[in-house]
Design an enzyme around this catalytic site. Structure first.
Site, PDB file in Angstrom:
ATOM      1  N   LEU A  91      34.485  56.002 109.417  1.00  0.00           N
ATOM      2  CA  LEU A  91      35.642  55.909 108.527  1.00  0.00           C
ATOM      3  C   LEU A  91      35.446  54.765 107.529  1.00  0.00           C
ATOM      4  CD1 LEU A  91      38.410  56.663 107.557  1.00  0.00           C
ATOM      5  CD2 LEU A  91      39.415  55.434 109.475  1.00  0.00           C
ATOM      6  N   GLU A 127      35.122  54.780 103.189  1.00  0.00           N
ATOM      7  CA  GLU A 127      34.880  55.448 101.908  1.00  0.00           C
ATOM      8  C   GLU A 127      33.723  54.796 101.164  1.00  0.00           C
ATOM      9  OE1 GLU A 127      38.717  56.581 103.406  1.00  0.00           O
ATOM     10  OE2 GLU A 127      37.912  54.581 103.008  1.00  0.00           O
ATOM     11  N   GLN A 163      39.248  61.704 101.231  1.00  0.00           N
ATOM     12  CA  GLN A 163      40.402  62.493 101.670  1.00  0.00           C
ATOM     13  C   GLN A 163      41.554  62.503 100.672  1.00  0.00           C
ATOM     14  OE1 GLN A 163      41.443  61.127 105.622  1.00  0.00           O
ATOM     15  NE2 GLN A 163      39.927  62.475 106.578  1.00  0.00           N
ATOM     16  N   PHE A 164      41.812  61.352 100.031  1.00  0.00           N
ATOM     17  CA  PHE A 164      42.875  61.242  99.041  1.00  0.00           C
ATOM     18  C   PHE A 164      42.398  60.298  97.948  1.00  0.00           C
ATOM     19  CE2 PHE A 164      44.914  62.251 103.048  1.00  0.00           C
ATOM     20  CZ  PHE A 164      45.850  63.226 102.714  1.00  0.00           C
ATOM     21  N   GLY A 168      43.871  57.934  96.577  1.00  0.00           N
ATOM     22  CA  GLY A 168      44.219  56.550  96.896  1.00  0.00           C
ATOM     23  C   GLY A 168      43.247  55.888  97.838  1.00  0.00           C
ATOM     24  N   PHE A 169      42.420  56.681  98.516  1.00  0.00           N
ATOM     25  CA  PHE A 169      41.422  56.121  99.423  1.00  0.00           C
ATOM     26  C   PHE A 169      40.087  55.869  98.722  1.00  0.00           C
ATOM     27  CE2 PHE A 169      43.453  58.400 103.342  1.00  0.00           C
ATOM     28  CZ  PHE A 169      44.627  57.686 103.110  1.00  0.00           C
ATOM     29  N   TYR A 186      39.699  53.751  96.316  1.00  0.00           N
ATOM     30  CA  TYR A 186      39.648  52.369  95.847  1.00  0.00           C
ATOM     31  C   TYR A 186      38.663  51.491  96.620  1.00  0.00           C
ATOM     32  CZ  TYR A 186      44.068  53.969  93.747  1.00  0.00           C
ATOM     33  OH  TYR A 186      45.031  54.682  93.076  1.00  0.00           O
ATOM     34  N   PRO A 187      38.585  51.578  97.951  1.00  0.00           N
ATOM     35  CA  PRO A 187      37.606  50.735  98.651  1.00  0.00           C
ATOM     36  C   PRO A 187      36.163  51.026  98.257  1.00  0.00           C
ATOM     37  CG  PRO A 187      39.224  51.599 100.194  1.00  0.00           C
ATOM     38  CD  PRO A 187      39.428  52.324  98.910  1.00  0.00           C
ATOM     39  N   HIS A 194      48.829  58.360  99.344  1.00  0.00           N
ATOM     40  CA  HIS A 194      48.344  59.725  99.513  1.00  0.00           C
ATOM     41  C   HIS A 194      48.669  60.599  98.299  1.00  0.00           C
ATOM     42  CE1 HIS A 194      48.033  58.331 103.629  1.00  0.00           C
ATOM     43  NE2 HIS A 194      47.460  59.462 104.008  1.00  0.00           N
TER      44      HIS A 194
END
Length: 722
Positions: free
Chosen positions: A456, A458, A480-481, A483-484, A486-487, A527
């Site tokens: 897990l 990104e 997945q989204f 917003g995910f 960014y990392p 999300h």
């Protein structure tokens, strides 16, 4: 002067050659030619870097980071590799490049600021067998994650190839380092990660990077074997990394090797190390210099004497002088090369901006063009036809009703079956089939090395995917989204978007990133993001956004087959809201072309993705003839279609769910104002999300543009007059 207290690292490490030049145990290298190659490489490195230091002081190169005192690390470790292996360096591994006969003239020319394309044109590349060396990474840590991806590709292909990467003590604080070790351990990647612990990350000492006694022990947390050696002892470095390379080559997975050394000089030519560390510390490590101890040993063994040392030094001076002369002979790069090797093909924006630059360089005013051509001369037309990727026409045969997420699933199945280079990479993409079931059934059909469930992270997903793509795999990474994402933005900017350009077009990154985006499903925080402005603002990346099942199939297939990195924004609210007949036969859509949804004469409505259904509904309700343009390719943008439509209707409305300020609508407004203002009969208006964070479930509907807001938008534009 307030300097850091001196703290010497624990000497609990392996050593073969002592600081006095004596052997504690037999040397792993006895061949005289190889011993001399080691010695020559260090001498050549110091000669080159001294010359570069002087050139920097004269303004010929921008900045120089010397390897003084650390040469044994990259020299001994890279010598353990063999041709066909891969090396992912940072900016302090010059000895590794020189050991493998990297052309010094090209290295110098690059530091002088010559563009890769200009260097390729004027300086030759050796065709002798050598390790594959990527350009040195400047953002530290990013290289290690890419290197692990490279090694994963070799493991999946069962190739007898090892990837080595370097990281400093300071860079072990970066998340990329931890992602790399974790992915390497999980996937048994044939990778060797070498920590060049020179005890200083610019001005911050190693003991401020970690409370751990050693950096090597960090590998324990990831199940990765590790070793720790005297990094000023080229024999110990070679011996440890040779064992690690052999282990990787046998299929036994990764190794982490900490090499304890010392940065004897400044961090780079902009630094002054005496400000933060003591002279006593520098003197202590000067007595442990890697060149001095190797030279003492070779003299004692009768391999070197004063005459031979002097000859090697003269040879190094001559080699460097000749290389610098050749580098200086390379002409200044044509400024227009800044546009090269961002994407394959060209676009309206690129042609126009090239023409603007040429006009400016010719002393003309690029802002006074008549809209036909700039810079004067054939080939500068800003309205020339785009170079488009080949598009297979939409089949007219058998169709199957499917929704958008099913179209995505079927396309992934199609491409996995069509090309064994295609691999899916992501979290939950395996047995569960992804959080939206877009990958359902694929792992059962193609196996866990083609549909790869990952840890897990990104950043780890994107970083390893880039490394795999650099090695020729066609990776489809799922985030997945939106917003995910960014990392992973560091890897997105440093590696995904820039590798093709920074290698002068020599390394492609055929990587597709699937990102479900947007609101409309009452999801929790982060999300429902629609922050495509970050993506389209980044050179070197294509961004597409399908709005229907048929579009999703064609755009996704084209993205996977394309040599450029492509982000596919999937409107998740449309995943299951509508079904349409989709051709069963494979086909693709262009990746730089808008789609005319409906023709009209009164107003142009520009939108994309999840807003298309609302736009269609609103267009049917209003008392106006609406020309609806589905942008579908957000980068590069199909400017020709946009301008042609606005010139036809005389009015323009823009719709997107992303925030208004600096959203894509702002750029579209500017383009129309700059290039079609004389055709406008009314001001441009935008319906967008508001300039706030995406709200919670109870207020989501008020945030998102719906059919009613779009109706009012169209009415406002059609009723207005200048």
């Amino acid at each position: 002067m307030d300097v850091w207290d001196e703290r010497r690292p624990a000497e609990a490490f392996d050593r073969i050659l002592t600081p006095s030049g004596d052997l504690e145990r037999p040397a792993p290298i006895r061949d005289e030619a190889e011993l001399l190659a080691f010695y020559r490489t260090i001498v050549l490195t110091r000669t080159l870097e001294s010359r570069l230091f002087a050139m920097q002081r004269r303004g010929e190169v921008s900045i120089v980071s010397r390897t003084l005192g650390e040469e044994a690390v990259s020299l001994g470790s890279s010598a353990a590799l063999r041709p066909a292996d891969w090396l992912f360096p940072t900016y302090r591994q010059t000895p590794a490049s020189l050991y493998w006969d990297a052309p010094i003239d090209r290295l110098v020319a690059g530091l002088m600021g010559k563009e890769p394309e200009t260097i390729d044109e004027h300086l030759s590349i050796s065709d002798s067998p050598a390790v594959n060396v990527t350009p040195a990474y400047i953002p530290l840590g990013a290289n290690v994650t890419n290197a692990v991806g490279s090694a994963m590709a070799d493991r999946f292909r069962d190739r007898d190839v090892v990837t080595m990467a370097y990281i400093g003590d300071g860079s072990t604080s970066q998340g990329d380092f931890h992602d790399a070790l974790n992915f390497a351990g999980v996937f048994d990647a044939p990778a060797v990660i070498v920590c060049q612990n020179n005890q200083w990350a610019i001005s911050v000492p190693a003991h401020r990077q970690t409370a751990a006694e050693t950096f090597a022990q960090k590998a324990d947390a990831y199940g990765v074997p590790h070793d720790r050696v005297d990094g000023n002892d080229v024999f110990a470095v070679y011996d440890a990394t040779r064992d690690a390379v052999e282990r990787a080559r046998r299929g036994d997975g990764p190794t982490f090797v900490e090499c304890v050394t010392y940065r004897r000089g400044e961090h780079n030519t902009a630094d002054e190390e005496s400000v933060y560390r003591s002279d006593r510390e520098a003197a202590y490590w000067a007595d442990r210099d890697p060149l001095d101890r190797l030279e003492t040993y070779l003299v004692d063994e009768g391999v070197l004497d004063d005459d031979r040392i002097a000859a090697i030094e003269r040879e190094a001076e001559s080699t460097v002088a000749s290389a610098v002369d050749r580098a200086r002979s390379v002409p200044r790069s044509d400024p227009s090369t800044m546009f090269d090797n961002h994407l394959h093909g060209t676009s309206w924006r690129e042609r126009r901006q090239r023409a603007e630059l040429r006009a400016e360089l010719n002393g003309e005013n690029p802002f006074l063009d008549a809209g036909v051509e700039l810079g004067g001369g054939a080939g500068d037309s800003i309205h020339a036809d785009s170079e488009r990727p080949s598009e297979r026409p939409t089949p007219t045969g058998e169709t199957e009703p499917m929704n958008l997420v099913t179209a995505v699933n079927r396309t992934l199945h199609q491409e996995l079956a069509r090309d064994d280079r295609v691999r899916l990479l992501g979290y939950d993409v395996g047995p569960i089939g992804g959080v939206f079931r877009a990958t359902e059934g694929l792992v059962e059909r193609f196996g866990r090395e083609r549909v790869v469930d990952t840890p897990l992270s990104e950043n780890g997903i994107l970083g390893t995917a880039v490394g795999m793509a650099m090695r020729g795999e066609r990776v489809v990474a799922e985030i997945q989204f939106m917003g995910f994402l960014y990392p992973a933005f560091g890897q997105f900017m440093y590696a995904l978007a820039k590798t093709y350009e920074r290698t002068g077009g020599n390394t492609e990154v055929p990587l597709t990133v699937r990102v479900p985006y947007g609101g409309g499903i009452k999801a929790s925080e982060y999300h429902s993001e629609s922050t495509e402005s970050f993506l389209v603002h980044t050179p070197g990346v294509r961004v597409v956004c399908p709005s229907t099942p048929a579009e999703a199939k064609g755009l996704l297939a084209a993205s996977i087959r394309h040599p450029d990195p492509v982000v596919v924004m999937e409107p998740k609210r449309c995943y299951r809201t509508a079904t349409e007949p989709v051709p069963v036969e494979e086909y693709t859509r262009p990746l730089d072309d808008a789609r005319l949804v409906t023709e009209g004469t009164d107003v142009t409505l520009l939108t994309y993705g999840a807003m298309i259904p609302h736009a269609v509904t609103a267009a049917e309700r209003v008392d106006a003839s609406v020309e609806l343009v589905d942008l579908r390719t957000l980068a590069p943008l199909d400017v020709e279609t946009v301008l042609a439509s606005v010139r036809k209707t005389g009015r323009c409305a823009i719709l997107h769910e992303a925030r208004r300020t600096l959203g894509l609508g702002a750029e579209l407004s500017a383009l129309v104002n700059e290039h079609a203002l004389e055709y406008l009969e009314a001001p441009i208006k935008r319906a967008t999300g508001f300039d706030v964070h995406f709200p919670g479930n109870q207020t989501e509907d008020a945030y998102l543009p719906g059919p009613e807001r779009v109706e009012r938008l169209i009415e406002a534009v059609t009723d207005a007059r200048f």
